[in-house]
Design a protein around this motif. Structure first.
Motif, short mmCIF file in Angstrom:
data_model
loop_
_atom_site.label_atom_id
_atom_site.label_comp_id
_atom_site.label_asym_id
_atom_site.label_seq_id
_atom_site.Cartn_x
_atom_site.Cartn_y
_atom_site.Cartn_z
N TYR A 1 0.82 -1.21 0.00
CA TYR A 1 0.00 0.00 0.00
C TYR A 1 0.86 1.27 0.00
O TYR A 1 0.43 2.30 0.49
CB TYR A 1 -0.93 -0.01 1.22
CG TYR A 1 -1.98 -1.09 1.12
CD1 TYR A 1 -3.14 -0.90 0.38
CD2 TYR A 1 -1.78 -2.33 1.74
CE1 TYR A 1 -4.09 -1.90 0.28
CE2 TYR A 1 -2.73 -3.33 1.64
CZ TYR A 1 -3.88 -3.12 0.90
OH TYR A 1 -4.82 -4.11 0.78
N ARG A 2 2.04 1.16 -0.56
CA ARG A 2 2.88 2.35 -0.71
C ARG A 2 2.25 3.25 -1.76
O ARG A 2 1.91 2.79 -2.86
CB ARG A 2 4.29 1.94 -1.13
CG ARG A 2 5.28 3.09 -1.10
CD ARG A 2 6.70 2.56 -1.25
NE ARG A 2 7.68 3.58 -0.89
CZ ARG A 2 8.96 3.32 -0.70
NH1 ARG A 2 9.40 2.06 -0.84
NH2 ARG A 2 9.79 4.27 -0.39
N PRO A 3 2.07 4.55 -1.48
CA PRO A 3 1.39 5.43 -2.44
C PRO A 3 2.09 5.44 -3.80
O PRO A 3 3.32 5.48 -3.89
CB PRO A 3 1.47 6.81 -1.77
CG PRO A 3 1.59 6.50 -0.30
CD PRO A 3 2.39 5.24 -0.22
N ALA A 4 1.25 5.41 -4.86
CA ALA A 4 1.78 5.42 -6.22
C ALA A 4 1.54 6.75 -6.91
O ALA A 4 2.02 6.97 -8.02
CB ALA A 4 1.12 4.30 -7.05
N ASN A 5 0.79 7.65 -6.26
CA ASN A 5 0.55 8.99 -6.82
C ASN A 5 0.36 9.97 -5.67
O ASN A 5 0.25 9.58 -4.50
CB ASN A 5 -0.68 9.00 -7.74
CG ASN A 5 -1.88 8.31 -7.10
OD1 ASN A 5 -2.27 8.63 -5.97
ND2 ASN A 5 -2.45 7.35 -7.80
N PHE A 6 0.36 11.24 -5.98
CA PHE A 6 0.26 12.27 -4.95
C PHE A 6 -1.05 12.16 -4.17
O PHE A 6 -1.10 12.49 -2.98
CB PHE A 6 0.38 13.67 -5.58
CG PHE A 6 1.77 14.00 -6.05
CD1 PHE A 6 2.83 14.00 -5.17
CD2 PHE A 6 2.01 14.32 -7.38
CE1 PHE A 6 4.12 14.31 -5.61
CE2 PHE A 6 3.28 14.63 -7.83
CZ PHE A 6 4.35 14.63 -6.93
N ARG A 7 -2.09 11.74 -4.86
CA ARG A 7 -3.41 11.68 -4.23
C ARG A 7 -3.44 10.70 -3.05
O ARG A 7 -4.16 10.91 -2.07
CB ARG A 7 -4.46 11.28 -5.28
CG ARG A 7 -5.89 11.27 -4.76
CD ARG A 7 -6.89 10.95 -5.88
NE ARG A 7 -6.59 9.67 -6.53
CZ ARG A 7 -6.02 9.54 -7.72
NH1 ARG A 7 -5.67 10.61 -8.42
NH2 ARG A 7 -5.79 8.35 -8.27
N THR B 1 10.91 9.44 0.68
CA THR B 1 11.37 8.71 -0.51
C THR B 1 10.21 8.40 -1.44
O THR B 1 10.36 8.44 -2.69
CB THR B 1 12.08 7.42 -0.08
OG1 THR B 1 13.10 7.73 0.87
CG2 THR B 1 12.70 6.71 -1.27
N THR B 2 9.06 8.11 -0.89
CA THR B 2 7.87 7.83 -1.72
C THR B 2 7.51 9.04 -2.57
O THR B 2 7.25 8.92 -3.79
CB THR B 2 6.69 7.44 -0.82
OG1 THR B 2 7.01 6.24 -0.12
CG2 THR B 2 5.43 7.24 -1.64
#
Length: 580
Positions: free
Chosen positions: A12-18, A54-55
């Motif tokens: 569940y590491r964020p893949a976009n700014f949202r 880092t994300t």
């Protein structure tokens, strides 16, 4: 083939700014910079661990190379650059772990790589993680390239310790400070993760996980995986506090109720229950301090927002804070903080915590002072005797005054008198004066009049030579004696004797007598007070037989010593110690 398990922190590491949690203002700034193409050549992302530095660097690197940005400033996820990034085969994004590659050679390799333009996309992005671990020489080797990089190169530096980075590096970067993620934001995101994983979990349990993570989203997801492994798909609050070894907040609510009522013994039993469950006493004190701090925040509507608890627990704090005065809260915070500071050096740690609970219980319910047997407080005068009673008038014998009680303490005094003269002791004039005064007061009381002056007190307590010497030594150490060094040394070297109720002082010569005579009255008064006997007198005599009665000159002293000791006379001649 069974699907490989991936931990939640990676899954569940964020893949976009949202999808970035708790960094709304920062992500909006980055999206606006991408949309307007106002990109700096170097960025510094700093903040606590696990908050998305880092994300966000990876999302930013993907977005600036995206070929079809969305109107919201997000990567399209469809172009070749986005697909290459998602499949971890992009050659436009380079990551360097400065914790393990912190030497000058590593930075020189990076600088050589920067010169090569990207084959696909617009920018080559270099993400340097834990940049504060670089050596000073490595930082200096990096300065020129960081200040004037090629147009296609963008550096994103990430660190948890900004203060360790050289100011020359900081001045070349745009600095973005990441915030700690709040409890409410983490609880909301954990609910989303739990629903995706098919896990039913109580909100109170999520609140415990969020507080345990201490502002780090990555830690919260790791703890969530641990709890699910222990509890399964049905997670309750009780299971979570048991698995994470967290002390239930109900203990603190119960304890504060006990302390407000002044119940010391129940609070001791509660402490024993906590310790038997395996919790450390210091952990208990730290939790109590945090609980009292939250009560203080709940006391004012303006500071309620500083609570990092769920809504239902916030209601409990609000109810209990109404029962606590600010005086109780401030004093309790002071005592718990002092206990925390003293805990490490204490030899009996449990007793220290028990003493803390005792002091806290006395804030609202202080113990009444108990009258001591040797109290010097004035005793109230007894009611006047009826007119029909005939008062018996006697000389007053002063004894230490004691407070009245049901069973008064009666000290065993020595037999009187201590000095035997073979004749009865005559009543001193002060005692006769006291007798007359009391007769006058009695007559005036019979007529309905009162007098403002109290009769003098005559003390005739027994004492001996040993008591006199002890009192003498105590008087010698008082300031009025020490003000004169000569007088002090004279009195310290004397040994008074007791003769028929008189303190006899024998001096070696008249000069010593004259020095002590100046404070004679004060010395006698202090001796009478310490011995509790106002009949004591003082006599000074000079020993006429003493060789010190005559004040000798230095030449006379030398002559006397040479006559007494022939060896000393030889020493004087050998060393030529003659007076000139």
């Amino acid at each position: 083939m069974e699907e490989q398990y991936v931990v939640s922190a990676r899954k569940y590491r964020p893949a976009n700014f949202r999808s970035v949690v708790g960094q709304h203002a920062l992500t909006e700034t980055l999206k606006n910079a991408i949309a307007s193409r106002h990109l700096a050549h170097a960025y510094l992302f700093c903040g606590p661990r696990g908050v998305g530095k880092t994300t966000c660097a990876r999302i930013f690197a993907k977005a600036i190379n995206c070929e079809h940005l969305t109107p919201e400033g997000e990567a399209c996820e469809q172009c070749e650059s986005c697909r290459a990034f998602n499949e971890q085969r992009s050659f436009n994004i380079h990551e360097l772990d400065a914790a393990s590659n912190n030497g000058v050679e590593d930075i020189r390799t990076l600088v050589d790589q920067v010169r090569i333009p990207p084959q696909v996309g617009r920018y080559s992005v270099y993400i340097v993680d834990e940049v504060h671990m670089l050596s000073t020489a490595a930082f200096n080797a990096f300065l020129k390239t960081l200040e004037e990089p090629p147009a296609h190169a963008i550096f994103i530096l990430a660190t948890t310790e900004k203060h360790k980075i050289l100011p020359t590096i900081l001045s070349r970067c745009q600095i973005y400070d990441f915030n700690r993620i709040t409890v409410n934001d983490m609880v909301e995101y954990l609910q989303y993760v739990a629903s995706n994983e098919g896990v039913t979990i109580e909100k109170a349990a999520l609140n415990v996980i969020a507080k345990k993570a201490d502002g780090a989203m990555r830690d919260a997801l790791s703890i969530f995986d641990q709890v699910v492994s222990f509890c399964g798909k049905e997670v309750t609050y009780k299971m979570v506090i048991e698995d994470l070894n967290v002390l239930d907040s109900e203990y603190y609510f119960r304890l504060i109720d006990m302390l407000l009522q002044g119940d010391v013994m129940p609070s001791m039993l509660l402490l024993d229950e906590v310790l038997r469950k395996g919790f450390d006493a210091q952990h208990f004190v730290s939790g109590l301090a945090s609980h009292i701090r939250d009560l203080m925040m709940s006391h004012d509507p303006q500071t309620v927002q500083l609570l990092e608890v769920s809504d239902d627990v916030a209601v409990q704090y609000a109810e209990q804070s109404k029962q606590c005065s600010l005086q109780f809260i401030f004093k309790a915070l002071e005592l718990t903080n002092k206990c925390s500071l003293d805990y490490k050096v204490s030899q009996n740690k449990r007793l220290l915590v028990e003493l803390l609970l005792t002091q806290l219980s006395q804030i609202n319910n202080p113990l009444q002072p108990v009258a001591l047997a040797n109290s010097t407080a004035p005793v109230s005068q007894p009611a006047a005797a009826p007119k029909t009673a005939t008062p018996t008038v006697r000389a007053t014998v002063a004894t230490p005054m004691v407070a009245e009680s049901a069973t008064p303490y009666k000290p065993k005094l020595k037999q009187m008198p201590v000095f035997n003269t073979g004749r009865p002791t005559a009543m001193p004039s002060s005692a006769v004066k006291t007798e007359t005064t009391k007769e006058t007061n009695t007559a005036e009381a019979a007529k309905g009049t009162t007098t403002a002056q109290q009769p003098a007190v005559v003390m005739t307590n027994a004492f001996d030579d040993r008591d006199l010497r002890i009192a003498w030594n105590e008087v010698c150490e008082e300031d009025f004696v020490k003000s004169s060094n000569y007088c002090y040394m004279t009195m310290r070297n004397m040994e008074p004797t007791l003769e028929d109720g008189c303190c006899v002082l024998t001096f070696a010569h008249a000069k010593q007598q004259d020095a002590v005579k100046q404070i004679e009255k004060t010395v006698l008064s202090r001796l009478q007070e310490k011995l509790k006997n106002t009949t004591l007198t003082m006599k000074m005599v000079v020993d006429s037989a003493s060789v010190m009665n005559e004040v000798l000159t230095p030449e006379q002293h030398m002559k006397s010593m040479r006559e007494k000791n022939p060896a000393f006379d030889d020493l004087v001649r050998q060393l030529h110690l003659e007076f000139f």
